[in-house]
Design an enzyme around this catalytic site. Structure first.
Site, PDB file in Angstrom:
ATOM      1  N   GLU A   1      -0.572  -9.254  -0.308  1.00 40.43           N
ATOM      2  CA  GLU A   1      -2.015  -9.527   0.060  1.00 40.43           C
ATOM      3  C   GLU A   1      -2.764  -9.592  -1.369  1.00 40.43           C
ATOM      4  O   GLU A   1      -3.667  -9.983  -1.623  1.00 40.43           O
ATOM      5  CB  GLU A   1      -2.355  -8.566   0.836  1.00 40.43           C
ATOM      6  CG  GLU A   1      -1.293  -8.639   2.142  1.00 40.43           C
ATOM      7  CD  GLU A   1      -1.844  -7.601   3.426  1.00 40.43           C
ATOM      8  OE1 GLU A   1      -1.920  -6.358   2.752  1.00 40.43           O
ATOM      9  OE2 GLU A   1      -2.227  -8.006   4.216  1.00 40.43           O
TER      10      GLU A   1
ATOM     11  N   GLY B   1       0.124  -4.835   1.565  1.00 41.17           N
ATOM     12  CA  GLY B   1      -0.782  -5.401   0.443  1.00 41.17           C
ATOM     13  C   GLY B   1      -0.335  -5.681  -1.071  1.00 41.17           C
ATOM     14  O   GLY B   1      -1.387  -6.296  -2.151  1.00 41.17           O
TER      15      GLY B   1
ATOM     16  N   GLU C   1       5.201  -5.036   7.159  1.00 45.32           N
ATOM     17  CA  GLU C   1       4.017  -3.945   7.565  1.00 45.32           C
ATOM     18  C   GLU C   1       4.570  -3.635   8.956  1.00 45.32           C
ATOM     19  O   GLU C   1       4.885  -2.871   9.808  1.00 45.32           O
ATOM     20  CB  GLU C   1       2.163  -4.483   7.847  1.00 45.32           C
ATOM     21  CG  GLU C   1       2.157  -4.510   6.728  1.00 45.32           C
ATOM     22  CD  GLU C   1       1.956  -5.446   5.671  1.00 45.32           C
ATOM     23  OE1 GLU C   1       2.807  -6.279   5.359  1.00 45.32           O
ATOM     24  OE2 GLU C   1       1.223  -5.243   5.069  1.00 45.32           O
TER      25      GLU C   1
ATOM     26  N   ALA D   1       0.852  -0.664   0.172  1.00 47.37           N
ATOM     27  CA  ALA D   1      -0.430   0.229  -0.111  1.00 47.37           C
ATOM     28  C   ALA D   1       0.831   0.554   0.062  1.00 47.37           C
ATOM     29  O   ALA D   1       1.820   1.406   0.601  1.00 47.37           O
ATOM     30  CB  ALA D   1      -1.197  -0.401   1.505  1.00 47.37           C
TER      31      ALA D   1
END
Ligand code: DAK
Length: 258
Positions: free
Chosen positions: A112, A109, A132, A65
């Site tokens: 993911e 992300g 993260e 992200a």
């Protein structure tokens, strides 16, 4: 609608989405996630499309992200806006199969997103990670749940607690990646897999995907009951008659998704 953070093309019966923010290693900002969701939904609605491929660049599938966009977020803002919301879940909600073609970084992300896909093909350069923890947070788009299901507790814990990246070869051995393919062939190979799937009967493809996913959500007994019910239901399709007749007549089946 013209897209700014992705490019979208159709190759025969396969929809191809390429993440395209090279300046940020395809970091997944709000605009990209919204565009990705729109593109996936369009391919879902397009009767000509039987599978979707998501890819990035040679250097990065997606480096996570967008940290710069997230940095100033507050707890109430995150919670109220619920940025888990619809767009982030478009890929995992897709009923048609989605193939991730991963080269370079697939982090946070990005990892993911790859794990939301049904099949991951990767090149030797692929690096998977959920770093993260190094940012003072934890994975927020399914990473703690999907990675452990893909590679088991020990590897998932090590990666999530220490931020260690996993190279392509290890990822293939651990079952995260379906196959490693040469750099130059990554997209073609992913499209080839997509074409193969798209040539099958769509009702059986959708239900096969749904049955496999059920294995992660229920008991063995329930899952087998679901599989059995779905299996029987496919005898209500014209494609089952066609598929079995084609076998008996020693010819290629022509499925019509009915
Ligand atoms: N966000 C923003 N910019 C990024 C970025 C990212 N994740 N990753 C890279 N960039 C930018 C860099 O800032 C740099 O931009 P400039 O400084 O040139 O302007 C450019 O991309 C090139 O990066 P580097 O210079 O760092 O390139 P290197 O080759 O040296 O290093 C790297 C590559 C991938 C190792 C490094 O960039 C890196 O560590 N990136 C961050 C990886 C990371 O920590 N990712 C996890 C982010 S957190 C949720 C949904 C999702 C998420 C959470 C919740 N909900 C739905 C609730 C996900 C969270 C995350 O992914």
């Amino acid at each position: 609608m013209a897209f700014e953070t992705i490019t979208v093309e159709t190759r025969e019966h396969v929809g191809v989405i390429t993440l395209d923010r090279p300046e940020a290693l395809n970091a997944l900002n709000g605009a990209l996630i919204a565009e990705l969701a729109t593109a996936v939904r369009r391919f879902e609605e397009d009767a000509q499309i039987g599978a979707i491929v998501i890819t990035g660049s040679e250097k990065a599938f997606a480096a996570g992200a967008d940290i710069k966009e997230m940095a100033e977020r507050t707890y109430p803002q995150s919670m109220i806006e619920d940025f888990i919301g619809g767009d982030w879940e478009a890929v995992s909600r897709a009923r048609k199969p989605v193939i991730a073609a991963v080269s370079g970084y697939a982090l946070g992300g990005g990892c993911e997103l790859a794990m939301m896909c049904d099949i991951i093909l990767a090149t030797d350069s692929a690096r998977f990670g959920l770093p993260e923890i190094t940012l003072g947070v934890i994975p927020g788009a399914g990473g703690t749940q999907r990675l452990v299901r893909a590679v088991g507790k020990a590897k998932a814990m090590e990666m999530i607690l220490s931020g260690r990246f996993m190279a392509a070869e290890e990822a293939e051995r651990a079952g995260l990646v379906s196959r490693i393919v040469p750099d130059a062939e990554l997209l073609d190979e992913a499209v080839k897999v997509g074409e193969k799937i798209a040539a099958m009967s769509l009702p059986s493809v959708i239900l096969a995907k749904s049955a496999v996913n059920r294995a992660f959500e229920t008991t063995l007994e329930e899952g087998i009951r679901y599989e059995r019910a779905v299996f029987y239901s496919l005898f209500a399709t014209e494609d089952q008659k066609e598929g079995m007749a084609a076998f008996v007549e020693k010819r290629q089946a022509r499925f019509r998704d009915r």
